[in-house]
Design a protein around this motif. Structure first.
Motif, short mmCIF file in Angstrom:
data_model
loop_
_atom_site.label_atom_id
_atom_site.label_comp_id
_atom_site.label_asym_id
_atom_site.label_seq_id
_atom_site.Cartn_x
_atom_site.Cartn_y
_atom_site.Cartn_z
N THR A 1 0.84 -1.19 0.00
CA THR A 1 0.00 0.00 0.00
C THR A 1 0.88 1.24 0.00
O THR A 1 2.02 1.21 0.48
CB THR A 1 -0.90 0.03 1.25
N PRO A 2 0.36 2.35 -0.53
CA PRO A 2 1.15 3.59 -0.52
C PRO A 2 1.57 4.02 0.88
O PRO A 2 2.67 4.52 1.08
CB PRO A 2 0.20 4.61 -1.14
N THR A 3 0.68 3.80 1.88
CA THR A 3 1.02 4.18 3.26
C THR A 3 2.19 3.36 3.77
O THR A 3 3.13 3.88 4.38
CB THR A 3 -0.19 3.99 4.18
N ASP A 4 2.16 2.05 3.47
CA ASP A 4 3.28 1.19 3.87
C ASP A 4 4.57 1.64 3.20
O ASP A 4 5.63 1.67 3.82
CB ASP A 4 2.98 -0.26 3.52
N LEU B 1 -1.34 7.32 -3.27
CA LEU B 1 -1.89 7.76 -1.99
C LEU B 1 -2.88 8.91 -2.19
O LEU B 1 -3.96 8.93 -1.61
CB LEU B 1 -0.76 8.20 -1.06
N VAL B 2 -2.52 9.87 -3.05
CA VAL B 2 -3.35 11.06 -3.25
C VAL B 2 -4.53 10.78 -4.16
O VAL B 2 -5.66 11.21 -3.92
CB VAL B 2 -2.50 12.22 -3.81
N GLU C 1 -9.19 7.25 -7.46
CA GLU C 1 -9.57 7.59 -8.82
C GLU C 1 -9.00 6.63 -9.86
O GLU C 1 -9.42 6.65 -11.00
CB GLU C 1 -9.08 9.01 -9.16
N ARG C 2 -8.04 5.82 -9.45
CA ARG C 2 -7.36 5.00 -10.45
C ARG C 2 -8.25 3.86 -10.92
O ARG C 2 -8.91 3.19 -10.12
CB ARG C 2 -6.04 4.45 -9.90
N PRO C 3 -8.28 3.61 -12.23
CA PRO C 3 -9.05 2.49 -12.76
C PRO C 3 -8.33 1.17 -12.52
O PRO C 3 -7.16 1.14 -12.15
CB PRO C 3 -9.12 2.81 -14.26
#
Length: 260
Positions: free
Chosen positions: A178-181, A237-238, A242-244
């Protein structure tokens, strides 16, 4: 001593077959033999280095199929790479006698490319297994009989950051990380730590002439690699919601990096 014979008023000296060769000729023959041995040895080392480089690249490609860190490498990949490592050790063994003592420095440039690629491969494997950076001593222990210079170790670690970047971007794209990780722990933090230490590196006079040019190029590539992972992580993360499906980070835009 030669025998003398008279022929039409002239004296001819006939040399015996046992007559000693001129010392000057003997010296030059020794030089010739030494040069022949040098060129043969050099070619053997270059060929071995190329073979080691090719096998190390295959190890890296296989490791890029891994999707987790701090876990054992999947058995099928381990089996493939163990066979390649065995071949690499055989190639190293063929040139140990050619690279001992003073010859280890004489031919260091010829073997350096293979050593650096080997370091990149085993350091990537080590990182995926442990999330730690392999040490110079650990690399030397896995390269018995071959000189592993500080320069080669450092260059191999610079190259490692490129493989860590590819691994991180693939993991982020697939959702395995994940982006947070990535931003708070794990590979991005590790990449930043490597970047910070490498940017603080001071090259002494003994090493400056031999490695400064390569160091400057590799440092810039390393900085770009870290920037790419940061951009990928923050982009997801941001704008993650929205990403497909099947979206991957756009890393085509070059990153501006300040070099010092």
């Amino acid at each position: 001593m030669g025998t003398k014979r008279s022929w039409e008023g002239q004296t001819v000296v006939k040399m015996d077959s046992t007559e000693s060769v001129s010392p000057t000729i003997s010296i030059f023959e020794n030089f010739r033999n030494e040069l022949d041995e040098h060129h043969d040895r050099r070619e053997r080392i270059i060929k071995a280095s190329r073979d080691i480089t090719a096998l190390s690249k295959k190890i890296i490609f296989a490791l890029q199929r891994v999707r987790t860190t701090n876990q054992p490498i999947p058995p099928n990949i381990t089996q493939e790479n163990d066979a390649r490592l065995e071949q690499i050790h055989k190639h190293f063994a063929t040139i140990v006698s050619d690279t001992v003592g003073i010859k280890s420095w004489r031919y260091q440039r010829q073997v350096s490319g293979g050593v650096q690629e080997f370091i990149e491969a085993i350091s990537f494997d080590h990182y995926l297994r442990t999330e730690t950076l392999i040490t110079h001593a650990e690399v030397a222990a896995r390269s018995p009989g071959i000189l592993v210079t500080e320069e080669d170790y450092l260059m191999g670690i610079f190259d490692l950051t490129g493989e860590m970047m590819r691994f991180a971007v693939t993991a982020l794209s697939s959702g395995k990380v994940t982006p947070t990780d990535a931003a708070k722990a794990g590979i991005l933090v590790d990449l930043r730590a490597i970047r910070a230490r490498c940017e603080a590196l001071s090259v002494s006079g003994r090493h400056r002439a031999s490695m400064y040019k390569d160091l400057s190029k590799k440092k810039e590539v390393m900085q770009n690699s870290v920037e790419k992972v940061e951009r990928a992580a923050y982009g997801i993360l941001v704008r993650g919601s929205e990403r497909p499906s099947g979206w991957t980070p756009d890393l085509s835009v070059p990153v501006e990096v300040d070099t010092h």
